[in-house]
Enzyme design. Structure first.
Site, PDB file in Angstrom:
ATOM      1  N   TYR A   9    -118.811 -42.214 -53.679  1.00  0.00           N
ATOM      2  CA  TYR A   9    -117.422 -42.296 -54.242  1.00  0.00           C
ATOM      3  C   TYR A   9    -117.103 -43.029 -55.524  1.00  0.00           C
ATOM      4  O   TYR A   9    -116.651 -42.670 -56.408  1.00  0.00           O
ATOM      5  CB  TYR A   9    -116.565 -42.951 -53.187  1.00  0.00           C
ATOM      6  CG  TYR A   9    -115.180 -43.182 -53.162  1.00  0.00           C
ATOM      7  CD1 TYR A   9    -114.376 -42.104 -53.356  1.00  0.00           C
ATOM      8  CD2 TYR A   9    -114.740 -44.314 -53.539  1.00  0.00           C
ATOM      9  CE1 TYR A   9    -112.817 -42.277 -53.493  1.00  0.00           C
ATOM     10  CE2 TYR A   9    -113.306 -44.610 -53.915  1.00  0.00           C
ATOM     11  CZ  TYR A   9    -112.348 -43.950 -53.945  1.00  0.00           C
ATOM     12  OH  TYR A   9    -111.237 -43.791 -53.786  1.00  0.00           O
ATOM     13  N   LYS A  30    -115.911 -41.859 -59.218  1.00  0.00           N
ATOM     14  CA  LYS A  30    -114.363 -42.376 -59.748  1.00  0.00           C
ATOM     15  C   LYS A  30    -114.935 -43.167 -61.050  1.00  0.00           C
ATOM     16  O   LYS A  30    -113.994 -43.138 -61.865  1.00  0.00           O
ATOM     17  CB  LYS A  30    -113.943 -43.503 -58.638  1.00  0.00           C
ATOM     18  CG  LYS A  30    -113.297 -42.807 -57.421  1.00  0.00           C
ATOM     19  CD  LYS A  30    -112.078 -42.100 -57.491  1.00  0.00           C
ATOM     20  CE  LYS A  30    -111.476 -41.308 -56.538  1.00  0.00           C
ATOM     21  NZ  LYS A  30    -110.056 -40.678 -56.779  1.00  0.00           N
TER      22      LYS A  30
END
Ligand SMILES: NC(=O)c1ccc[n+]([C@@H]2O[C@H](COP(=O)([O-])OP(=O)(O)OC[C@H]3O[C@@H](n4cnc5c(N)ncnc54)[C@H](OP(=O)(O)O)[C@@H]3O)[C@@H](O)[C@H]2O)c1
Length: 240
Positions: free
Chosen positions: A139, A143
């Protein structure tokens, strides 16, 4: 960029922050809200136009681009989050597919509409973009890459008067982090803060008390200064 009378497209519009953004945009007088969802939606407000839009589906992205004839604001909100091991390459690819290549492809497809309107792109990222969460490395990587994409888009679209904004939230009370017992902001208050900051033209948006603690040091800091310095290289290269 106030939303009154504007056309907005929001991905991941069926729940969490995306749904709150739809409601907030409507309450601020948006003329039309395209609500991107993976499952068909039955909206109650006639200003909402549902769009079946899985960000990993190129045909659905093309269909969205054909359907949307004008657009002022694109909000790339949809995202996936998981607790994976860094050794798990498939997990990294899954996160990159939705959190990086999804917004990348949708933005490219809708860019002509945003240039026509001199509109805005709002990429919902995470504080994990600037400081990795080692419990969720895939993740965090996705990002961080999406923050870099946001900075490059900002520099390359500045000459066409398209604003590009990065939202860097801390924990919000949605399904994504339902199992985490930590203080969280409501998606409604984060949505209102995001649209307030868009009104003010803030490039990085810190929409909750936790992320707000970074705002001053980010805005006045060395990384922001370097981003601006690097953006100037583009202008110099174009003038050669
Ligand atoms: N919640 C937090 O603490 C937090 C903190 C920082 C940043 N964020 C970011 O905020 C954004 C919104 O998250 P949230 O908290 O509202 O999470 P959420 O409640 O889990 O909602 C995620 C949304 O993304 C959609 N989505 C997932 N995969 C998709 C795909 N392949 N194509 C299109 N849509 C897809 C989901 O659709 P389905 O319903 O079909 O699965 C859902 O609408 C995300 O970008 C997230 O990374 C969240």
């Amino acid at each position: 960029m106030t939303l009154t009378g504007k056309t907005v497209l929001i991905t991941g519009a069926n729940r969490g922050l995306g749904r709150a953004l739809v409601e907030e945009a409507l309450s601020r007088g948006a003329e039309r809200v395209y609500a991107g969802t993976r499952q068909a939606l039955n909206p109650t407000d006639e200003r909402v136009t549902p769009l079946v839009l899985d960000l990993t589906d190129a045909a659905q992205i093309n269909h969205a681009a054909e359907t949307v004839d004008s657009l002022d604001v694109l909000i790339n909100n949809a995202g996936v989050y998981g607790y994976e091991d860094l050794a798990d390459r498939a997990a990294l690819e899954r996160h990159l597919a939705v959190n990086l290549f999804g917004p990348y492809a949708l933005t490219q497809a809708l860019l002509p509409r945003l240039i026509e309107s001199q509109g805005a792109i709002v990429n919902v990222l995470s504080l994990a973009a600037v400081a990795a969460l080692p419990i969720s490395p895939a993740y965090s990587i996705s990002k961080a890459a999406a923050l870099s994409l946001t900075q490059s888009l900002r520099a390359t679209l500045a000459g066409q008067s398209v604003g590009v904004h990065a939202v860097l939230p801390g924990p919000m009370d949605t399904d994504m982090v339902r199992d985490l017992e930590i203080p969280k902001t409501s998606p409604q208050s984060a949505a209102a803060a995001i649209l307030d900051a868009l009104d003010k033209g803030e490039e990085e948006i810190f929409p909750d008390p936790f992320s707000q603690t970074l705002a001053d040091s980010w805005n006045g800091g060395a990384v922001k200064a370097l981003e601006r310095q690097n953006a100037a290289l583009l202008g110099a290269a174009q003038n050669q």
